[in-house]
Design an enzyme around this catalytic site. Structure first.
Site, PDB file in Angstrom:
ATOM      1  N   GLU A 176      -6.424   2.579  -2.936  1.00 59.87           N
ATOM      2  CA  GLU A 176      -5.913   1.470  -2.715  1.00 59.87           C
ATOM      3  C   GLU A 176      -5.172   0.762  -4.173  1.00 59.87           C
ATOM      4  OE1 GLU A 176      -7.416  -1.427   0.112  1.00 59.87           O
ATOM      5  OE2 GLU A 176      -7.443   0.259   1.910  1.00 59.87           O
ATOM      6  N   GLU A 307      -9.349   6.138   5.384  1.00 57.44           N
ATOM      7  CA  GLU A 307     -10.009   5.048   5.501  1.00 57.44           C
ATOM      8  C   GLU A 307      -9.212   4.438   7.022  1.00 57.44           C
ATOM      9  OE1 GLU A 307     -10.697   1.558   3.093  1.00 57.44           O
ATOM     10  OE2 GLU A 307     -11.100   2.693   1.575  1.00 57.44           O
TER      11      GLU A 307
HETATM   12  O1  AHR Z   1     -13.515  -0.701   4.090  1.00 52.96           O
HETATM   13  C1  AHR Z   1     -13.306  -1.663   3.418  1.00 52.96           C
HETATM   14  C2  AHR Z   1     -12.262  -1.952   2.369  1.00 52.96           C
HETATM   15  O2  AHR Z   1     -10.959  -1.802   3.049  1.00 52.96           O
HETATM   16  C3  AHR Z   1     -12.362  -0.783   1.538  1.00 52.96           C
HETATM   17  O3  AHR Z   1     -13.030  -1.204   0.293  1.00 52.96           O
HETATM   18  C4  AHR Z   1     -10.743  -1.040   0.769  1.00 52.96           C
HETATM   19  O4  AHR Z   1     -10.345   0.432   0.362  1.00 52.96           O
HETATM   20  C5  AHR Z   1     -10.094  -1.358   2.215  1.00 52.96           C
HETATM   21  O5  AHR Z   1      -9.186  -2.409   1.950  1.00 52.96           O
END
Ligand code: AHR
Length: 506
Positions: A176, A307
């Site tokens: 991110e 994710e």
């Molecule tokens: O999964 C929780 C958080 O969500 C992670 O650390 C981040 O990459 C995303 O914003």
């Protein structure tokens, strides 16, 4: 009348392989995922193997988790891997600024993570620190992990008790970067990613699979910028030398970011908004894939949704920075919707990681001291494991698809997918309607199907969930709603149910 979806499947036209890595997982130094979840330390009362919880490992082995992403997430971009090697008591401490502002003692580091992967029989997916780390740190970490023989990092690894290199393939470049990983623009991140990827050298026999940190949701500009950087300016060199995949992240919530909704107490409207947003993942995968097609029409570069999952308000009374949430039948249905979209895009989507495995967000298992509970999402993963590495079978709807209007959008209320491997076909189907049964009628073409048996995940209430006091409220049961009549398979689906049926091919 019971809503019904009619469709046909050509059993003799297998599509792309559904990589088992679409069923990947994620473990971050966040709340009680690592500490308390995976790692309890060697002196703990919780039965452990070298400090790693036995119950968690055994449960996860049963769902054959194919890869595990670590150490973050946002944490990855403030993690300095050399702090996590050597004698534990001498390891430097740091503050986990993203998650609860708590002290991190670095007791769980590279060696502990690799031991965990060995116990789980899963492939490691390591995320390098691009946000606050250096290119040298990235380069040294790869050497430490994968180089055999005599080299500075290989010697250091040997001094720390592991002379042989590990088999590491998946290697993430940042996380991110548009947010917690540096607040960069795509144009700023792309050259940085190229630099880190260059020095993430191939030392072992197996080349690295480098995954450049990608977009949030539908930020197609990010994907396009990375694709340009992957495919241009490399002279005669194969662009795949640099990156093998580009990621993106997408979370499902029923409310706004500031109030995401409760995990267990939700209205029907919130439920349907959740379904609509979960189904949006299909559009996002297609959108990123279309951008990639323009630069890489032969689909050499993979897309990785590293994710995904539900993100609710934390359980009342728990640390807001620890992202601990319950997990209901609704979460299992969200997972089913994602699997179906993943299978339909298996030609481009090569890897996906649900967030996160233990005690954080849409977890597989929840622990409380020595106790452990399997979540409905765990069961959805377990029931779907026959799709791992199978060939996708396209399900073609015939006639009208049952839908319901949600927030101005027509939302399909039955979600289904099919795959084939080893002379068997697996059909999964979810009835997303919590208030009415549904029927799925599948015309099976091309081959004769023999026996059919299946299991169903269902509960009286779509908010049903498992607790230490009642661990099996939501658990798979034998399914007697499948009827095979010549070339037609009919599945009677109870409200809010997830079904998986296995068919033998004659
Ligand atoms: O999964 C929780 C958080 O969500 C992670 O650390 C981040 O990459 C995303 O914003």
């Amino acid at each position: 009348m019971t809503p019904s979806l009619s469709a046909v499947v050509d059993l003799d036209v297998p599509g792309p392989v559904i990589s088992r890595h679409l069923y990947g997982h994620f473990a971050e130094h966040l709340g009680r995922c690592i500490y308390g979840g995976f790692w309890v330390g060697e002196d703990s009362d919780v039965p452990n193997e070298g400090g790693i919880r036995r119950d968690v490992v055994e449960s996860l082995r049963a769902i054959r988790i194919p890869n595990l992403r670590w150490p973050g997430g946002c944490f990855a971009d403030e993690y300095h891997w050399q702090d996590g090697i050597g004698p534990r008591e001498q390891r430097p401490r740091m503050v986990n600024t993203h998650w609860g502002d708590v002290e991190e003692n670095n007791h769980f580091g590279t060696h502990e993570f690799m031991a965990l992967c060995e116990l789980l029989e899963t492939e490691p997916y390591i995320s390098a620190n691009v946000g606050s780390g250096s290119v040298k740190e990235t380069s040294d970490w790869v050497e430490y992990l994968t180089r055999a023989g005599d080299s500075p990092m290989a010697r250091l690894r040997g001094q720390n008790g592991h002379p042989e290199p590990w088999d590491v393939r998946f290697f993430g470049i940042g996380n991110e970067p548009w947010g917690c990983g540096g607040n960069l623009r795509a144009e700023q991140f792309a050259p940085l990613a190229r630099q880190h990827a260059t020095y993430a050298r191939n030392h072992g026999e197996r080349p690295l699979y480098r995954i450049a940190a990608g977009a949030a949701d539908g930020d197609y500009h990010w994907t396009e910028t990375l694709m340009k950087q992957v495919t241009t300016g490399l002279g005669d060199r194969n662009p795949r030398e640099l990156f093998q995949a580009i990621s993106f992240h997408y979370y499902t919530m029923s409310g706004a970011w500031s109030d995401k909704g409760s995990a267990t107490e939700f209205s029907r409207d919130e439920y349907w908004t959740t379904v609509r947003r979960a189904q949006h993942v299909r559009e996002l995968i297609a959108g990123h894939a279309a951008v990639m097609d323009a630069y890489d029409p032969t689909k050499k570069i993979g897309l990785a949704l590293d994710e995904w999952g539900t993100w609710w308000n934390v359980e009342p009374g728990t640390n807001p920075g620890f992202l601990y949430q319950q997990n209901t039948m609704r979460d299992a249905l969200v997972a089913a919707v994602h699997f179906d979209a993943f299978h339909d895009h298996a030609d481009r989507l090569r890897l996906a990681n649900i967030a996160q495995t233990v005690n954080v967000l849409q977890a597989m298992v929840l622990t409380d001291g020595t106790r452990m509970v399997l979540t409905p999402t765990y069961h959805a993963f377990e029931m779907s494991s026959a799709h791992h590495d199978a060939r996708a079978l396209r399900v073609h709807p015939v006639g009208a698809v049952p839908t319901r209007e949600v927030d101005g959008v027509e939302v399909p209320t039955v979600s289904t997918t099919a795959s084939t491997t080893d002379g068997r076909v697996t059909v999964s189907a979810a009835n997303l309607d919590p208030d009415a049964p549904a029927t799925l009628e599948l015309g099976l073409r091309g081959c004769r199907a023999g026996d059919a048996h299946g299991r169903v995940l269902v509960a009286d209430d779509v908010a049903a969930h498992n607790t230490a006091a009642a661990p099996d409220v939501v658990a798979p049961q034998e399914y007697d709603g499948a009827r095979l009549d010549g070339g037609r398979l009919t599945l009677d689906l109870p409200p809010a149910a997830f079904v998986t049926v296995s068919l033998g091919l004659a």
